[in-house]
Design an enzyme around this catalytic site. Structure first.
Site, PDB file in Angstrom:
ATOM      1  CB  SER A 245      -0.912   0.014   1.230  1.00 23.16           C
ATOM      2  OG  SER A 245      -0.152   0.229   2.406  1.00 23.16           O
ATOM      3  CD  GLU A 266       6.733  -1.817  -9.037  1.00 22.66           C
ATOM      4  OE1 GLU A 266       5.659  -1.245  -9.347  1.00 22.66           O
ATOM      5  OE2 GLU A 266       7.748  -1.795  -9.759  1.00 22.66           O
ATOM      6  CB  CYS A 300      -1.058  -3.099  -8.152  1.00 19.85           C
ATOM      7  SG  CYS A 300       0.031  -4.108  -9.142  1.00 19.85           S
TER       8      CYS A 300
END
Length: 514
Positions: A245, A266, A300
């Site tokens: 996150s 990432e 994601c």
């Protein structure tokens, strides 16, 4: 299902209460707290794992340092051969490991096996890369001087992965770092510890058969507040690769930067697709459906926003709603299932809270967004995917909710669409559907998408391994997987060799005569 669970665990040698630390041997502290792995498919506990302690951490980091001293001197092509053998072992376990991914994380079996295939592809890519760690030869301004750059192994690399791709993201990092000459310390998500143990056992087989030193591939399963924190502050780990996150990623960046370490981040995505009046609507519908519903909205790169030209808005929403109604929700092991469960009840709660937030801000649920009841859905993790009308400036739209919520909105001009598209904190993946070259090139130009990934007439999900994966802004700026992402796992070294008998200085500087 229970018998099948036992078969999977037995094949990997995973015990009901398994050690959560590996550094050449499995370390199990009986006094350490247990992490339960609960399947979102059934709600049942699959197995438990002993957490790593700070003492375990010290053993692992010391073993990793010793292994690095040996591994960095192994020629890169020979390191590539080890990765090739790991790829062969992954092929043998593709179906079984894919099943475990589905059981523990909840994604469709086809997606679970696809994730293992991605690991295999990365292994193949890394093998070729092991002979292509190129440095530049540079023209020197000084006579009888050679100037070039080379790349050296970096050291122990910390790899912290998320639950949604519990094995593939490890491979993006570990297999590339391995051919680069690094050693790995892996801290997987505590939500999916069993898949990590299974991968470790597959790798161990190759390491032992090839007589390699212990400590090249290491595993630490623990809550982030203990071992994860140690990794962030440890100067012995020059690089931390973190997937997760944005709030946690921000803390990772701050703490690692505080010791002048390196990070690959990432983080979250808030990915949008622009549907222009010149789009192939049938193609767009299929892409949006996979992008928004695939992996139950827990990628994601999941499509979270849909920006539709006002002339086709009603038509497209009607077609999309009809497609959503055909989505078969249920057990991800069933072949006809299109969407499985969310990873746990916390994820369900987050989704419901987001929809309530949306309504308070003036948004409207057009379809779905319900918790499913019944014996088939007894885990409490099954929901209907949601289409919600919203405005881009809503606080909830500006955030990433890791769930199958698709926010839809209208636009009149391409400039308006691009402004909405880019006006979020994240910048991972993006797409446009159009047959108009002006619209496409504008989207791909410097005034277009501000994301790390920009697609035309395909969705936001499903990136190939050959391209560098990552995004801009609060997505973190990191790159993993293909292209020249390998450079992040090595240190660049500029080399000058004087093969003459004089000592000329650069820039024509003279420094007296001796």
């Amino acid at each position: 299902m229970m018998n099948n669970n036992l078969t999977i665990l037995h094949e990997f040698g995973i015990e009901d209460q398994h050690a959560g630390v590996y550094c050449g041997e499995w370390l199990q502290n009986q006094n350490a707290p247990l992490i339960e792995s609960v399947s979102p498919v059934t709600g049942d506990t699959i197995a438990s794992v002993y957490q790593a302690t700070k003492e375990d951490y010290e053993l692992v980091i010391n073993k990793a340092q010793l292994a690095f001293n040996i591994w960095r001197n192994v020629p890169a092509p020979k390191r590539g051969e080890i990765v090739r053998l790991i790829g062969i072992e992954l092929r043998k376990y593709k179906h079984l490991l894919g099943q475990l991914v589905t059981l523990e994380m909840g994604k469709l079996l086809a997606e679970g096996e696809g994730e293992v295939q991605e690991m295999i592809d990365i292994a193949d890519f890394a093998v070729g890369l092991s002979r292509q760690l190129y440095g530049l030869t540079i023209a020197s301004e000084r006579e009888k001087h050679r100037l070039y750059e080379q790349w050296q192994p970096l050291g122990p690399v910390g790899i912290i992965t998320a639950f949604n791709f519990p094995v593939a993201v490890w491979s993006w990092n570990a297999l590339i770092a391995a051919i680069a000459g690094d050693v790995m310390i892996w801290k997987p998500s505590s939500v999916t510890p069993l898949t990590a143990i299974a991968v470790q056992k597959i790798v161990n087989k190759v390491v032992k058969e090839q007589g390699l030193p212990e400590g090249i591939f290491n595993l630490l399963i623990s809550q982030g507040s203990t071992v994860g924190q140690e990794m962030l502050q440890d100067k012995r780990i020059p690089l931390i690769s973190f997937t997760g996150s944005i709030p946690t990623g921000r803390r990772v960046a701050e703490q690692v930067a505080g010791r002048l370490g390196k990070t690959i981040l990432e983080l979250g995505g808030n990915n949008a697709i622009i549907i222009t009046e010149n789009a192939n609507l049938d193609l767009a519908i299929r892409a949006v459906l996979f992008g928004a519903v695939g992996t139950s909205g827990q990628r994601c790169t999941t499509t979270r926003r849909l920006i539709i030209h006002d002339s086709i808005y009603d038509t497209f929403i009607s077609k999309l709603t009809a497609a959503y109604k055909q989505v078969k929700i249920g057990n991800p092991f069933n072949q006809d299932t299109v969407m499985g469960p969310l990873v746990n009840k916390t994820a369900v709660d987050d989704m419901m809270a987001a929809l309530e937030n949306l309504k308070r801000q003036g948004g409207k649920v057009l379809y779905g967004g319900e918790i499913l009841q019944g014996e088939e859905y007894q885990s409490g993790c099954y929901v209907t995917p949601c289409i919600a009308e919203a405005e881009n400036h809503y606080d909830i739209v500006q955030k990433e909710t890791f769930a199958p919520i698709l926010y839809v909105m209208k636009y009149a001009s391409l400039e308006e669409a691009l402004n909405a598209h880019n006006n979020v904190p994240q910048g991972l993946s993006s797409a446009i559907f159009s047959s108009n070259m002006y619209e496409i090139e504008h989207f791909l130009g410097p005034e277009g998408s501000d994301c790390g990934i920009a697609n035309v007439n395909i969705g936001t999900s499903g990136a190939e391994i050959g391209g560098a994966f990552g995004g801009e802004k609060e997505t973190g700026g990191g790159r993993e997987s293909g292209s020249d992402a390998w450079k992040a796992y090595m240190r660049r070294q500029t080399v000058t060799i004087n093969w003459g008998s004089s000592l000329p200085l650069a820039q024509g500087i003279t420094f007296g005569e001796f």
